[in-house]
Design an enzyme around this catalytic site. Sequence first.
Site, PDB file in Angstrom:
ATOM      1  N   HIS A 400       0.805  -1.234   0.000  1.00  0.00           N
ATOM      2  CA  HIS A 400       0.000   0.000   0.000  1.00  0.00           C
ATOM      3  C   HIS A 400       0.831   1.273   0.000  1.00  0.00           C
ATOM      4  O   HIS A 400       0.297   2.341   0.281  1.00  0.00           O
ATOM      5  CB  HIS A 400      -0.927   0.043   1.214  1.00  0.00           C
ATOM      6  CG  HIS A 400      -1.948  -1.046   1.270  1.00  0.00           C
ATOM      7  ND1 HIS A 400      -3.238  -0.891   0.814  1.00  0.00           N
ATOM      8  CD2 HIS A 400      -1.867  -2.315   1.718  1.00  0.00           C
ATOM      9  CE1 HIS A 400      -3.909  -2.015   1.001  1.00  0.00           C
ATOM     10  NE2 HIS A 400      -3.087  -2.893   1.549  1.00  0.00           N
ATOM     11  N   LYS A 591      -8.627  13.658   4.844  1.00  0.00           N
ATOM     12  CA  LYS A 591      -7.736  12.502   4.768  1.00  0.00           C
ATOM     13  C   LYS A 591      -6.687  12.678   5.843  1.00  0.00           C
ATOM     14  O   LYS A 591      -6.627  13.748   6.467  1.00  0.00           O
ATOM     15  CB  LYS A 591      -7.076  12.399   3.388  1.00  0.00           C
ATOM     16  CG  LYS A 591      -6.483  13.747   2.909  1.00  0.00           C
ATOM     17  CD  LYS A 591      -5.873  13.663   1.525  1.00  0.00           C
ATOM     18  CE  LYS A 591      -6.871  13.768   0.389  1.00  0.00           C
ATOM     19  NZ  LYS A 591      -6.948  12.579  -0.437  1.00  0.00           N
ATOM     20  N   ARG A 592      -5.850  11.650   6.086  1.00  0.00           N
ATOM     21  CA  ARG A 592      -4.757  11.824   7.041  1.00  0.00           C
ATOM     22  C   ARG A 592      -3.887  13.006   6.618  1.00  0.00           C
ATOM     23  O   ARG A 592      -3.775  13.330   5.431  1.00  0.00           O
ATOM     24  CB  ARG A 592      -3.915  10.539   7.105  1.00  0.00           C
ATOM     25  CG  ARG A 592      -4.620   9.423   7.832  1.00  0.00           C
ATOM     26  CD  ARG A 592      -4.983   9.821   9.234  1.00  0.00           C
ATOM     27  NE  ARG A 592      -3.804   9.910  10.054  1.00  0.00           N
ATOM     28  CZ  ARG A 592      -3.414   8.984  10.932  1.00  0.00           C
ATOM     29  NH1 ARG A 592      -4.139   7.908  11.121  1.00  0.00           N
ATOM     30  NH2 ARG A 592      -2.313   9.150  11.638  1.00  0.00           N
ATOM     31  N   LYS A 597       0.437  14.445   0.864  1.00  0.00           N
ATOM     32  CA  LYS A 597      -0.952  14.686   0.455  1.00  0.00           C
ATOM     33  C   LYS A 597      -1.213  16.167   0.180  1.00  0.00           C
ATOM     34  O   LYS A 597      -2.236  16.550  -0.374  1.00  0.00           O
ATOM     35  CB  LYS A 597      -1.922  14.162   1.511  1.00  0.00           C
ATOM     36  CG  LYS A 597      -1.889  12.635   1.656  1.00  0.00           C
ATOM     37  CD  LYS A 597      -2.829  12.163   2.758  1.00  0.00           C
ATOM     38  CE  LYS A 597      -2.701  10.684   3.076  1.00  0.00           C
ATOM     39  NZ  LYS A 597      -3.428   9.804   2.127  1.00  0.00           N
ATOM     40  N   THR A 699      -8.745   6.331  -1.705  1.00  0.00           N
ATOM     41  CA  THR A 699     -10.077   5.743  -1.786  1.00  0.00           C
ATOM     42  C   THR A 699     -11.144   6.807  -1.500  1.00  0.00           C
ATOM     43  O   THR A 699     -12.274   6.681  -1.984  1.00  0.00           O
ATOM     44  CB  THR A 699     -10.235   4.558  -0.800  1.00  0.00           C
ATOM     45  OG1 THR A 699      -9.674   4.938   0.457  1.00  0.00           O
ATOM     46  CG2 THR A 699      -9.524   3.334  -1.314  1.00  0.00           C
ATOM     47  N   LYS A 703     -15.036   7.801  -3.177  1.00  0.00           N
ATOM     48  CA  LYS A 703     -16.282   8.125  -2.471  1.00  0.00           C
ATOM     49  C   LYS A 703     -16.843   9.455  -2.977  1.00  0.00           C
ATOM     50  O   LYS A 703     -18.049   9.598  -3.196  1.00  0.00           O
ATOM     51  CB  LYS A 703     -16.045   8.193  -0.961  1.00  0.00           C
ATOM     52  CG  LYS A 703     -15.651   6.848  -0.367  1.00  0.00           C
ATOM     53  CD  LYS A 703     -15.043   6.968   1.032  1.00  0.00           C
ATOM     54  CE  LYS A 703     -14.263   5.706   1.356  1.00  0.00           C
ATOM     55  NZ  LYS A 703     -13.369   5.856   2.524  1.00  0.00           N
TER      56      LYS A 703
HETATM   57  C1  26Q Z   1       3.334   0.051  10.372  1.00  0.00           C
HETATM   58  C2  26Q Z   1       4.271  -0.313  11.324  1.00  0.00           C
HETATM   59  C3  26Q Z   1       4.312   0.312  12.565  1.00  0.00           C
HETATM   60  C4  26Q Z   1       3.344   1.282  12.856  1.00  0.00           C
HETATM   61  C5  26Q Z   1       2.401   1.638  11.899  1.00  0.00           C
HETATM   62  C6  26Q Z   1       2.393   1.027  10.665  1.00  0.00           C
HETATM   63  C7  26Q Z   1       1.391   1.430   9.637  1.00  0.00           C
HETATM   64  C8  26Q Z   1       0.038   1.535   9.961  1.00  0.00           C
HETATM   65  C9  26Q Z   1      -0.883   1.927   9.012  1.00  0.00           C
HETATM   66  C10 26Q Z   1       1.770   1.689   8.336  1.00  0.00           C
HETATM   67  C11 26Q Z   1       0.828   2.078   7.377  1.00  0.00           C
HETATM   68  C12 26Q Z   1      -0.508   2.197   7.707  1.00  0.00           C
HETATM   69  C13 26Q Z   1      -1.550   2.609   6.745  1.00  0.00           C
HETATM   70  C14 26Q Z   1      -1.323   2.866   5.479  1.00  0.00           C
HETATM   71  C15 26Q Z   1      -2.388   3.299   4.563  1.00  0.00           C
HETATM   72  O1  26Q Z   1      -3.503   3.588   4.977  1.00  0.00           O
HETATM   73  N1  26Q Z   1      -2.101   3.365   3.256  1.00  0.00           N
HETATM   74  C16 26Q Z   1      -3.094   3.756   2.288  1.00  0.00           C
HETATM   75  O2  26Q Z   1      -3.754   2.593   1.828  1.00  0.00           O
HETATM   76  C17 26Q Z   1      -4.855   2.907   0.996  1.00  0.00           C
HETATM   77  C18 26Q Z   1      -5.568   1.621   0.657  1.00  0.00           C
HETATM   78  O3  26Q Z   1      -4.817   0.887  -0.266  1.00  0.00           O
HETATM   79  C19 26Q Z   1      -4.408   3.662  -0.234  1.00  0.00           C
HETATM   80  O4  26Q Z   1      -5.547   4.066  -0.946  1.00  0.00           O
HETATM   81  C20 26Q Z   1      -3.589   4.894   0.152  1.00  0.00           C
HETATM   82  O5  26Q Z   1      -3.043   5.491  -1.003  1.00  0.00           O
HETATM   83  C21 26Q Z   1      -2.471   4.488   1.110  1.00  0.00           C
HETATM   84  O6  26Q Z   1      -1.769   5.649   1.560  1.00  0.00           O
END
Ligand code: 26Q
Length: 861
Positions: A400, A591-592, A597, A699, A703
Amino acid sequence: MPKSTASTTAKSQTKTIRKGDAARATGRHARKSESAPTQPISQALGNDVGAISADLHRHLSYTLGRDHHSVNDRYRYQATVLATRDRLMERWKATHAAYYAADGKRAYYLSMEFLMGRALGNALINLGIQGEMADSLRQLGLDLEEISEQEPDAGLGNGGLGRLAACFLDSCATLQLPVFGYGIRYDYGMFRQKLVNGAQVEEPDHWLAHGSPWELCRPEYSTRVTFGGRSEMYRDENGSVRFRTVGSTDVLAVPYDVPVPGYRNGTVNTLRLWKATSPDVFNLSEFNAGDYDAAIQSQASAENISRVLYPNDKSENGKELRLRQQYFLSSASLQDIVRRWVSVHGADFSQFAAKNICQLNDTHPTVAVAELMRILMDDHGMGWDEAWGITTKCMAYTNHTLLPEALEKWPVALFRHLVPRILEIIFEINARFMRLVANKWPGDGARQARMSIIEEGRNPQVRMAYLAIVGSCSVNGVAQLHSDLLKAGLFRDFADLWPERFNNKTNGVTQRRWMALCNPKMSTLITEVVGEKWVTDLATIAPLAKKAKDAGFRAEWRKAKRANKVALAEIVKRDCGVNFNPDAMFDVQVKRIHEYKRQLLNALHLVHLYDRIKRGDGKGILPRCALFGGKAAPGYQMAKSIIRFITSVADVINADPDVRGTLQVAYIPDYRVSLMERICPAADLSEQISTAGKEASGTGNMKFMMNGALTIGTLDGANIEIREEVMRYGDGHFFLFGHTEPSINAARPTYRSADVIAKDPDLGRVIDLIRAGHFNQCQPGIFDEILHSLTDWNDYWFTCADFTDYKRAQAEAETAYRDQERWAASSIYNTAASGKFSTDRTMTEYNRDIWKLEPVKAFPV
Ligand code: 26Q
């Protein structure tokens, strides 16, 4: 600390094997597992208003023990859920009975995050009893919408990746695919965001404070997860060499099941969430020895594993508890999968790989690759080659991210400390893999070092993405550009080695929640034109496009959008104290918060509009309400500064009488799933403005599109595909701007942000205003970092580089919006072109290319 030796684990495992073996030998390991139907399915409950009312009453009076003095909104909500849940329950059991009877292949979605949001509205719409429930409640003088508002969001995720998992489950249930979600039942989900003096303050989200009426605890399927200790070699009863862990500190994983209803099809799938607890209520030897504190301590430390979701959406290196969570999820889930297998098939694993597949949601559950090897070899006596053959067929990995710094790595030392046996297995996987690389590219040491699962150095690290690729049968990205870039960049060596393993699965969202549930007005209009089919087959929405030319329909469409804007304006008023004018353009970026972004680009443009107005050049500016929302990772200082900057700009703009009527800016606190359900139906303009090549997919963009917003965006992630789809209906329905991924690569070596700022006087004035402290008169210096990033640090995210073109695209959007008829037509085209972005399509592709499951019709009830 309680030390329970692993021999307990080993013993109980052996027992399971023996039971299976004996059964197989006698041909009796008859399929009498958990899911075997033990008795005829119960009579279906009535779905008429009378039956539902009676159940509401019964639950209020008997289950919850309330009378008219002691009832309150929470109890009314609980009774509503219980009456709904009763109706899911019979379908839930029937679904599992049907899966058991079919005995086909199953898929497991392993994810550290499931951002489910609220469940009530979704369950009612999928059961098809929304109207009946609303009527039943009305008879009691209650309002379904108000009751639904009582439900806290299940915020067990950060953002895109977690919400994607939730949409996937919805689509799998609707497609009647035997897919099971596995996750963690965090006591605390994503933090609640408050804004105090414009700055983010985090508060814990104790979403389970009053319990959840949706979950069903299944203590009988609890399983032990082993931590620490050391790996020991021994000889089993046949004299074969085996390994086991001794001196471990075990944790008990207790499953809580959440129903996942399909759309009016009788299917209810399962999301199984694990709670961590201590295997002994508290350690008796410590308690008896009078060490009460230590006994309680060990209980608490076990339970800490499922205490809280990490609020970072990129990997934060080295946090021990996070790795514990990852192994906890992976081990509990795989033991559960194998237990179910053994209960049906005994020790015969010959069909295991043909009937089970795990989809790894990013690298977070990747330790599952080594854990399945461990279970097959250590617990079930399999040799390496056979276990590896099975494991690599049973794992598939979804990536991702394109940000190299977000790729997960864990110190080898931490692995050794937490899960020593797993580290041994990873080393062995890598040793064998390195031999393969050496055979393919003899003498290419550099390539071996590059591809090694272990990154050597003073503090060696395990590269989780490489472990995932080596251990999987499929590796996919989440939008076409992202998948292409993975092959050309981050994973190039691996794509050279195994080109057939790499594929794309463009993300989607479920139209049930993101249209039917959250935008009933628009949904009614759509159904009048194309029928109801779009709810389960979004491709059938395309004929809506012909209505873009129908003035009467456009008027209806605008009326629906306006009503949604009025509703959102009320929320903005309530939560931000800002008055949004429903006739202005609603321009939304939620979004985050991340530099890539580029919320900053949007904010700089608003400062520019403000500057124009102040300079007396604001005559032609379109009335606009700009809405921001999103959380920053608590430790991400720059993201927090960006929030502070936007809220400060909003304060200055909203307070200025010169601007009134033209510009309103609001930052809505605590952006979450249930808020997005109010926001996306009301948006006119969707801001998807990431630095090209950095947003894997996005995503939220989908929406907004479904709900008839036009996108202003870069050629990044799924924006490219969104634009492609809506271009069928001509130009002008998407406002494209900015560098492309290749053009950034070409420009970067010679890029100087100072040159760009010098060339665009509008941008120069914006920077000067900020530098003059115009937005932080009372707090000098708080935006210095932001200024530095744009100027002194050469604008890594190309914010200045894209400013001028963004301004041009925004001007185009203004012109388009002025022609309300033209805008309405574009809005209709966007919705009509959104068919591709349903997770029904995404899941169909995962299933066609990776999982290969047969749909299973649930038994009728
Ligand atoms: C990993 C290790 C330690 C702590 C936290 C994490 C961690 C947690 C959440 C790393 C990444 C995430 C989330 C990532 C995320 O939301 N990515 C998004 O995924 C979406 C679905 O595929 C995409 O549409 C977005 O582009 C992407 O940024």
